[in-house]
Design a protein around this motif. Sequence first.
Motif, mmCIF file in Angstrom:
data_model
loop_
_atom_site.group_PDB
_atom_site.id
_atom_site.type_symbol
_atom_site.label_atom_id
_atom_site.label_comp_id
_atom_site.label_asym_id
_atom_site.label_seq_id
_atom_site.Cartn_x
_atom_site.Cartn_y
_atom_site.Cartn_z
ATOM 1 N N UNK A 290 -4.825 -4.662 -3.759
ATOM 2 C CA UNK A 290 -4.239 -3.420 -3.265
ATOM 3 C C UNK A 290 -3.023 -3.757 -2.414
ATOM 4 N N UNK A 291 -1.914 -3.101 -2.692
ATOM 5 C CA UNK A 291 -0.711 -3.408 -1.933
ATOM 6 C C UNK A 291 0.457 -2.542 -2.348
ATOM 7 N N UNK A 292 1.654 -3.118 -2.214
ATOM 8 C CA UNK A 292 2.900 -2.428 -2.562
ATOM 9 C C UNK A 292 3.650 -3.270 -3.590
ATOM 10 N N UNK A 293 4.181 -2.599 -4.596
ATOM 11 C CA UNK A 293 5.046 -3.239 -5.578
ATOM 12 C C UNK A 293 6.339 -2.441 -5.642
ATOM 13 N N UNK A 294 7.247 -2.892 -6.478
ATOM 14 C CA UNK A 294 8.468 -2.125 -6.708
ATOM 15 C C UNK A 294 8.616 -1.833 -8.192
ATOM 16 N N UNK A 295 8.991 -0.585 -8.476
ATOM 17 C CA UNK A 295 9.306 -0.163 -9.827
ATOM 18 C C UNK A 295 10.822 -0.042 -9.881
ATOM 19 N N UNK A 296 11.446 -0.981 -10.592
ATOM 20 C CA UNK A 296 12.892 -1.144 -10.475
ATOM 21 C C UNK A 296 13.169 -1.474 -8.995
ATOM 22 N N UNK B 233 9.836 1.398 -4.081
ATOM 23 C CA UNK B 233 8.467 0.996 -3.743
ATOM 24 C C UNK B 233 7.430 1.950 -4.340
ATOM 25 N N UNK B 234 6.344 1.377 -4.828
ATOM 26 C CA UNK B 234 5.201 2.152 -5.312
ATOM 27 C C UNK B 234 3.936 1.550 -4.716
ATOM 28 N N UNK B 235 2.916 2.379 -4.566
ATOM 29 C CA UNK B 235 1.613 1.906 -4.104
ATOM 30 C C UNK B 235 0.792 1.528 -5.323
ATOM 31 N N UNK B 236 0.132 0.385 -5.252
ATOM 32 C CA UNK B 236 -0.638 -0.110 -6.401
ATOM 33 C C UNK B 236 -1.996 -0.631 -5.956
ATOM 34 N N UNK B 237 -3.029 -0.140 -6.618
ATOM 35 C CA UNK B 237 -4.357 -0.730 -6.478
ATOM 36 C C UNK B 237 -4.880 -0.986 -7.877
ATOM 37 N N UNK C 222 -14.763 3.877 15.971
ATOM 38 C CA UNK C 222 -13.324 3.663 15.784
ATOM 39 C C UNK C 222 -12.916 3.797 14.319
ATOM 40 N N UNK C 223 -13.646 4.599 13.560
ATOM 41 C CA UNK C 223 -13.381 4.732 12.122
ATOM 42 C C UNK C 223 -12.052 5.433 11.862
ATOM 43 N N UNK C 224 -11.529 5.201 10.663
ATOM 44 C CA UNK C 224 -10.278 5.833 10.245
ATOM 45 C C UNK C 224 -10.299 6.011 8.732
ATOM 46 N N UNK C 225 -9.444 6.910 8.263
ATOM 47 C CA UNK C 225 -9.214 7.074 6.828
ATOM 48 C C UNK C 225 -7.710 7.109 6.604
ATOM 49 N N UNK C 226 -7.240 6.285 5.660
ATOM 50 C CA UNK C 226 -5.821 6.213 5.333
ATOM 51 C C UNK C 226 -5.657 6.553 3.854
ATOM 52 N N UNK C 227 -4.865 7.581 3.559
ATOM 53 C CA UNK C 227 -4.618 8.013 2.179
ATOM 54 C C UNK C 227 -3.125 7.908 1.890
ATOM 55 N N UNK C 228 -2.761 7.062 0.934
ATOM 56 C CA UNK C 228 -1.355 6.881 0.553
ATOM 57 C C UNK C 228 -0.463 6.609 1.769
ATOM 58 N N UNK C 229 -1.023 5.891 2.722
ATOM 59 C CA UNK C 229 -0.263 5.551 3.917
ATOM 60 C C UNK C 229 -0.358 6.576 5.037
ATOM 61 N N UNK C 230 -1.051 7.695 4.806
ATOM 62 C CA UNK C 230 -1.221 8.724 5.831
ATOM 63 C C UNK C 230 -2.566 8.544 6.530
#
Length: 327
Positions: free
Chosen positions: A108-114, A117-121, A196-204
């Motif tokens: 899970x991370x970040x890639x580039x399309x051309x 940046x895109x998010x990829x898992x 101390x829980x958290x939820x992160x969705x698409x960086x939010x």
Amino acid sequence: MRKLSAILLMAICTFAIFACQSADTESGTVETKTTQPCDRACLEGIADQYLAAMVAHDASQAPLAEDFIFTENTIKLPPAEGLWFTASVLGDFKFYACDLQEGQVAWTGIAKEHDKPVLLSVRLKVVDRLITEAESIVVRDVSENNLGNLKSVPPGFDEILEPSERMMREEMLRMPDIYFKALDTLDASSIPWDDDAYRIENGMVTCGKIPDMGPPPPGLPSGGSCTSPDGKIPPALKTIHNVLPRRTPLVDVEKGITWGLYCFNHRGLTVIEMPDGTKHPSFSKTPNSMPFADMFKTKNGKIRGIFAYGVMLPYGIGDGWSPSIFE
């Protein structure tokens, strides 16, 4: 003449025995390579090979099985289309989860399309060190604010847990179902959130607080704490009709991470009516489905964090691997 024939026969037999021994040795070496367990380093290495081949747009560089199956955003594609055709580079932000028992690895991370940046898992299934399945979620519409939240892995998410902090595999598999059942019952009291829980969705950050990470834009679900004060589900989340299909194919016991693909289906409500008669605006007023690659981090029997990438797709599209929810 007989003596010469005997010598020649002995030489032929000696060569044959040597050749057979060599073949056995070579065969044994190959067998050892393919039957040895693929540990964490092995699985992560295969994931790196797969991603390097994707960026190179050359499937022959990846150890793909003959019956290899690949989906991107739930659609079955050959490994020459989708991000395999457009990827240009991988970013620095990344983390892995490995299921040593089932031979699965998720990157899970970040890639580039051309140059974008895109998010990829991506989840890979590995059998005898060959990839038989690849399942990707690619998020192509990402704001700069969300990308800014993805500079480093969330607190504690990527750590190997102490044996005393881990849960049994079966217990970890129950966690997503407990979480999603709360959406059906409107009762969040059964969700075992860490303080101390958290939820992160698409960086939010949609619940909990993480230093240097901002909340989502106005109108989207958010909260200072993942634990609801009255034990009830926030009304905005009733926009979600159901979460089907849902699968959890990967369990990393050592890290306390599960990787699953869960489809959040929105029927297109304009107003949400709660059981007590109160009405609230919907945040999704057109029919759509959002397949999410959701990773649950558990520690000491509690949900420490949820990290998710998801995309908006046509309503009822499913996950690409399960039967239709309407069948």
